[in-house]
Structures are given as C-alpha cells and as structure tokens.
Design an enzyme around this catalytic site. Sequence first.
Site, PDB file in Angstrom:
ATOM      1  N   GLU A   7       0.810  -1.225   0.000  1.00 59.98           N
ATOM      2  CA  GLU A   7       0.000   0.000   0.000  1.00 59.98           C
ATOM      3  C   GLU A   7       0.837   1.265   0.000  1.00 59.98           C
ATOM      4  O   GLU A   7       0.374   2.305  -0.451  1.00 59.98           O
ATOM      5  CB  GLU A   7      -0.949   0.003   1.214  1.00 59.98           C
ATOM      6  CG  GLU A   7      -1.974   1.108   1.165  1.00 59.98           C
ATOM      7  CD  GLU A   7      -3.149   0.856   2.086  1.00 59.98           C
ATOM      8  OE1 GLU A   7      -3.624   1.827   2.682  1.00 59.98           O
ATOM      9  OE2 GLU A   7      -3.592  -0.302   2.215  1.00 59.98           O
TER      10      GLU A   7
ATOM     11  N   ASP B 172      -3.294  -3.111   3.203  1.00 64.47           N
ATOM     12  CA  ASP B 172      -3.785  -3.203   4.582  1.00 64.47           C
ATOM     13  C   ASP B 172      -5.046  -4.055   4.635  1.00 64.47           C
ATOM     14  O   ASP B 172      -5.902  -3.984   3.741  1.00 64.47           O
ATOM     15  CB  ASP B 172      -4.083  -1.813   5.139  1.00 64.47           C
ATOM     16  CG  ASP B 172      -2.815  -1.015   5.391  1.00 64.47           C
ATOM     17  OD1 ASP B 172      -1.738  -1.623   5.445  1.00 64.47           O
ATOM     18  OD2 ASP B 172      -2.910   0.223   5.550  1.00 64.47           O
TER      19      ASP B 172
ATOM     20  N   ASP C  99      -8.092  -4.219   5.757  1.00 62.34           N
ATOM     21  CA  ASP C  99      -9.370  -3.658   6.171  1.00 62.34           C
ATOM     22  C   ASP C  99     -10.173  -3.365   4.913  1.00 62.34           C
ATOM     23  O   ASP C  99      -9.748  -3.672   3.802  1.00 62.34           O
ATOM     24  CB  ASP C  99      -9.165  -2.395   7.024  1.00 62.34           C
ATOM     25  CG  ASP C  99      -8.320  -1.336   6.311  1.00 62.34           C
ATOM     26  OD1 ASP C  99      -8.062  -1.484   5.098  1.00 62.34           O
ATOM     27  OD2 ASP C  99      -7.915  -0.365   6.972  1.00 62.34           O
TER      28      ASP C  99
ATOM     29  N   TYR D 292      -1.120  -3.314  13.469  1.00 61.72           N
ATOM     30  CA  TYR D 292      -1.964  -2.459  12.624  1.00 61.72           C
ATOM     31  C   TYR D 292      -2.884  -1.610  13.497  1.00 61.72           C
ATOM     32  O   TYR D 292      -3.630  -2.141  14.332  1.00 61.72           O
ATOM     33  CB  TYR D 292      -2.787  -3.333  11.686  1.00 61.72           C
ATOM     34  CG  TYR D 292      -3.536  -2.552  10.636  1.00 61.72           C
ATOM     35  CD1 TYR D 292      -2.844  -1.784   9.713  1.00 61.72           C
ATOM     36  CD2 TYR D 292      -4.919  -2.591  10.559  1.00 61.72           C
ATOM     37  CE1 TYR D 292      -3.517  -1.065   8.735  1.00 61.72           C
ATOM     38  CE2 TYR D 292      -5.609  -1.885   9.589  1.00 61.72           C
ATOM     39  CZ  TYR D 292      -4.897  -1.124   8.686  1.00 61.72           C
ATOM     40  OH  TYR D 292      -5.572  -0.416   7.724  1.00 61.72           O
TER      41      TYR D 292
END
Length: 791
Positions: free
Chosen positions: A10, A117, A119, A334
Amino acid sequence: MAVNVLNVAEKPSAAKEIAQILSHGDCRSLSGHSVYNRIFHFNYMIGGQPCRMVMTSVSGHLMELDFEEQFRKWYYCDPADLFQAPVRRYVPQDKLGIKRTLEEQARNCQWLVLWLDCDREGENIAYEVVEVCLNVNRGLNVLRARFSAFIEREIQHAAQNLHRPNRNLSDAVDARQEIDLRIGASFTRFQTMLLKDRFVLPFDEHEKAILSYGPCQFPTLGFVVERYWQVQAHQPEDFWTINCVYRSENDSASFKWARGHLFDYVAAVAIYEMCVEEPLATVFSVTGRETRKNPPHPLNTVELVKRASRFLRLGSQETMKAAEELYQQGFISYPRTETDYFSENTDLRRMVEEQTRHPVWGNYAHRLLDSRENLWRHPSNGGHDDKAHPPIHPTRFSDGEPQWRNDHKAVYELVVRHFLACVSQPAVGYATKAMIDIAGEQFSANGLMVTARNYLEVYRYENWAASTLPNFDLGQQFIPTRLTLDAGRTQPPPLLSEADLIALMDKEGIGTDATMHDHIKKLLDRRYATKDAQTRFCPTNLGEALVMGYDTMGYELWKPHLRSIMERDMKAVGDGIKVKENVLETCLQQMKTCFLDVGFKAFQLLLYFLIFLIFSRLESQNQVPEAVQVGGIVRRCPMCREADMVLKRRPDSKFMVGCRNFPQCKNVVWLPSVVMEATVTTHTCNSCIPAPVYKIDFKFKRAEIPPQYSIYHTGCVGGCDIVLNDIMNIYRAPPAPSGSNFAFLARLTETLCRERTSTGSSFWTWPWCCLSKTRPPWWRCWEIPKPKPAW
C-alpha cells in the site's frame, strides 16, 4: 520451474519492509516510472514453489471517483442532477507513473499477490490494483496476503498462507464513496452557491470559500452544536446540602447526606436546625469488603484515540499519524482495528519478554513473567472483533529511536503500557463504609485501603486514591467536629472534549475507526468549530448557523440517525447480506427527496446566515468589546471546568466576572452598574462549591443604592450572598447577545431589514436580491423574492 510473482504493497515504506523481511535483506532495488515507488527483486519459495518476486507499491488509493466532465462545473448543472449523474473511476495524473509500473510488471508475471492493509479500505485499493493489472494480463492468478504487523513471523506466515481477495468488502467501500460523493457534492454546491456571493464568509483571502457538507461531517458538527446549546440553555438552580466532618486523633471522615441535596431552602434549614439541636451522631452500620479496579480491555483504534486525547492531550489526527508511522516501522501492530480481545493461541508472553529490556517498565515485565509474583492473567474480552486484526500491541522493542518525534514516543509508550496492563491482575483494595444517624437524618462516609496496586504500577495514566476512615464501632456515639449547611448550584455539562466526541461518533456509528479523525479535522478546516488547549470543541457562528438553518427546515440532517443507517447498510454489503446496487438506490432516492425539499426552504438557511453575518460583523467591529482583566482569580469556571473566572472591566467601566477561556466559553457574571470599585480578596466563601470561591470587596455608588445598604460590602458572586443578590436583582445588567441567542438576533434582523433603506449601507442590503444574469435557469427556483415591508 519458477513463476514470476508481482507483489503490491500500500505504501513505498511497506514494500521496502516486506521485501527486506522475505529476502532476509538480499534484494535488488530498481527505479520505476514513479519516483517514490521503487521496485524490489528477490527469490522466494511459496509452498514449495520457487518464485521470482517483484515487489512494488501504490501510494494509497490508485483511483478516484468523480462525475463526468460536464457535471464537474458547478454552474453548468443543477446540483439535484448529481444524484443520478454518471460517475467514472479513473487514475489521476499524479498516479499515472504507478499505473505504468504495474502494467509493465504485470505483463511478465503469472501471479499477483496483494499486500494491502487488511481492512475494507485496503481491500478496495487491492481491487483497483487488480483492475489495472488484469487489463494487460487476464491470466494472472490473484492472491491476497493477510497480516497485522511488519514483523518476520507475521509476514512469513502471510506469504505462505495466501487467500483470495474479498469482493464484498471492496463493494462496501465503493458504495460509501459513491454515496458520499453524490450527497456531499450536491449539498456543498447548493449551500456554497446560495450563500458565498451574498455573505462575507470567515475565510482568508488564499482560502477557497467552500461551505462543505459531508454525510459524516455534518452529524459530527451536530454533536458539537447540540452540546453547546445544552451548555447555553442551562438554567442554574441553587441547592443546599448538609455536610458532616469528624476528626479523630489520627484520621478524619467526611460524611455525605443521604438525601444528597434539597432545592427547597426552607426545608433544608429546618432539617439542619434539627441536626444542630441534637448533634449527637450514632454509628448504626460499619461494613467492609474487598473491591477490585479492573485493568483496561485490549486496545482498539477508538480507545487509542480517546486515551491519547485524554492522557496525552494529542489530537485524533496526530495520534493516528504517529500510530501509522510506528506500524510502518514495525514497532506496533496495525492501528486500525475494532478488535479488543486476544485469541487463546496468541503468544502474549513472547510480547512481554521483548519489553523486559526497557529501562523504565522492563522490571515490571520481568515480574509479569515470574509465576511467583502472581501478576499474570489472560486479558479480558471487550466484545468486539472485526475478524481481520488483533488488538493494537507492541511488536518490536524500542527505548526510543533517533528519528522519533515526541508524539511517536508518547503513543508507543501508551501502547506498551496498555498492553502490559491488560495482561496484569486487577488492583485490589479494601473498601469500608460507615453510616451514622443525627436527629433521624442519615449520613455515610467511605474509605479505601489499596492492598495491591498490580496493573496500576505500570499504567501510570490511572490512579486509585486511598482514603482511610477512623475505626468506628457499631453503636459508637460522637459529636461531629463540623456540621454545616452548604449552598451549591447546578452546573451545565462541559463542552465536548475530543475523547467525548469520538465516543459519541463510535456509539452512533458515524464514520469508522479509520475515518473519525478525518471528519473532526474537516470541522476545524472549514471553520465550523474551534478546539481549545483542553481539546474541547465550540461551534463557530458559521457552524451554528448551518445547523440551525437545516434544523428549522424540519430535517435533522445534523442528527446521527441517517448516517447510522447508511453505515449499517454498508457493513451489510461487506458481510454479503445486502447488494451494493440496492443500497445505493435506496439511500440516494431518500436523500434526493430531502434535497429537493431543502431547496424550496432555502429561505430559512438564508435567514440564519443573515443572523450569523450581523453578529460576526458586530464582533469584527468590536461592538461587543472584550473586557480587560483588572483583578485576580475568583473561582474555577463551573461551565467549561477548564479555566479560571477572573474579575474584568468593560470599556464602559462596568465590572464583570468572566471566564479566561472566552470566546470558547462565554460563562459570565454581570455585575450591576452601581459597582464603583471592585477588588478580589484572599478570603474564601464557606458555602459555594466547587471551592475555593474568593470574595470581592465592593464599593457601590451611594446615590444609586437603597439607603439600607452600605456602600462597602465584601461579598461572594457564587450565588449565596443575599445582599449582593438583592442589589443585582434591583440593578440587573442586561446580558450581551451571544452567538446562540437567535431569538434576539432574529428580532434585530427584522428591525434592520425594515430600516435598511435609511442606512445607506450595502451591509444592510437584503441578501437575496437579484442574481447575476449569467446564472443558469435552474437557479431561479432558489431565488427568494424580497419580502413585503409588513414582514
């Protein structure tokens, strides 16, 4: 035979860290088409399959969502059309280098591994990468790496246990982006074009005068305004309570009245006189029990931001920025997670072992691992699990890095201490309670002896104050050392702190743990609210006028209900329960109906902005001048509870006692005009709370007070002084209009509008006069005709 694998992270720092871990530091770094996103080459084995790894990165979202060109120009379409105008997803100009790198590398690869990531937002970025890569190579095998920290065991485990990406999570983000774009753009254009050409808005010359509206931003502003209104609307009431103090040779006890307090002064005096006539106190109950203070649950994002605000005085934006950087450097896990419990198979002891080297809390970590100390316990379950990440915890030891700022150090320390606390035993104490009877009235006193501090030894942000009581026996009798009837006054709630605001947003489902701090920052950037040094929020006249304008239309757009429903629907899309297209259709149809009705009621918004303009102009012209401090501290401000109230003098020579936190706090005691001189003394009032409240020496004008009063008086402004109250009631000073006094300003507006022709000033010109002829025809539906003079 080796396969070529394209790996995409990312951020550039994440790509470098992952490449270093998987290659054990043996990787080649090459430049790509983007200066900041380098390419790393190394060899690796995935499940026994030899791989030639190519690691690169994006920089957050690769694509943007926007309207087609003809709908992007504000004055060339009706904002209502934006609810169904075509939108497109595209790679912006500054990301084209990243796109070219991905296309170039994807042509020669067989696998695509996504290291975004874990999510919803990361899943959406992953599908943006997939779209670009599949356009040039339809045969790619698309895989997803899931991890929670940039540490070797997490990265190695993720590489050997690859999954498929989750389309539902990406669809949930697509739905949110489109809803926010259409609603935000339509309302923003509507209120900006309606108001900016009619009013002088409080923006600097270099700033764009945009009155933005966001489906999350506006309810967040609503929380701030609603609390401010509660504070301003509070009507203080006097009450009275009986306090009893007993002092023995070694200890003392303060007994609280079982009735709490009474608002009836006559009844309170009558009961107090009964107690004074028969002051003998009899102990009729003495109890004791063991009590515990539990350590906190494991740390999730919302709690991290709230505790950093409360304990460290860090704003939510600063906290998340520091936490994100610590995560990318591999020092914490995280930081965007809803989970607040550790699974049974988590190796918590290994995490504690890493902290034993620290010079400050290392000794406590050693004791945690020592079974003889009996300090260890498995963390409690907070009841939240996002199924993606564990709670926030330290992943690498550090006693401070050279490149760390103060916020890095503070956030890392908070994460470590919180983790050590949550695996510790609760603090243990012995609580005692004694109850006495005086003339039929009951009083109670509580004591606490802390027998084992346990987690409090490392969690320095919390305290458990010990207080000891004298040894009381059942049936024991004594005469109180002090028995008083004390006056008090009800206090308004304090203005919202950042921790309070985040708690409300979390409770009502406004935003996500990853976006809450962005919505708060937007309020400050748009000048809708201010934040003081104590992180408490106060709405500006601009923010208050927006909320009041929409509220009078009958739509509670500033309330959290609408956005809460949207967030639940988007979560249902992520869980595969609802379909993105159905959620979009239902939500946008409801909001379009609301928007069209708002357009027909634009008069209310204009009215309250005129009120806002008048008050802002009065402030800017110093027609509501600020008083100058001429005396010392009188008391702690009971409204904001953050600053002191001091004696001040206005330019017209009249005195007042005002809060130092003005203009965020507008608490004030207006002293009558008969006061000629005033000086704060060192004497304190025995009745008013919260103590201390310092008395003031007054000198009144002889010719202007009734003859029964002396021109000299030492009194208290806390509300208990009968003489001062009588004089203030006779000569009550009218309060200056406040920003929330809309009834006053509405009457003022009506008067000014009726008299506008005689002023000769463009400032008083009716603001909804004819618009420019260059405006398109659709604008005419929002033109408000001049009212008749009889209005």
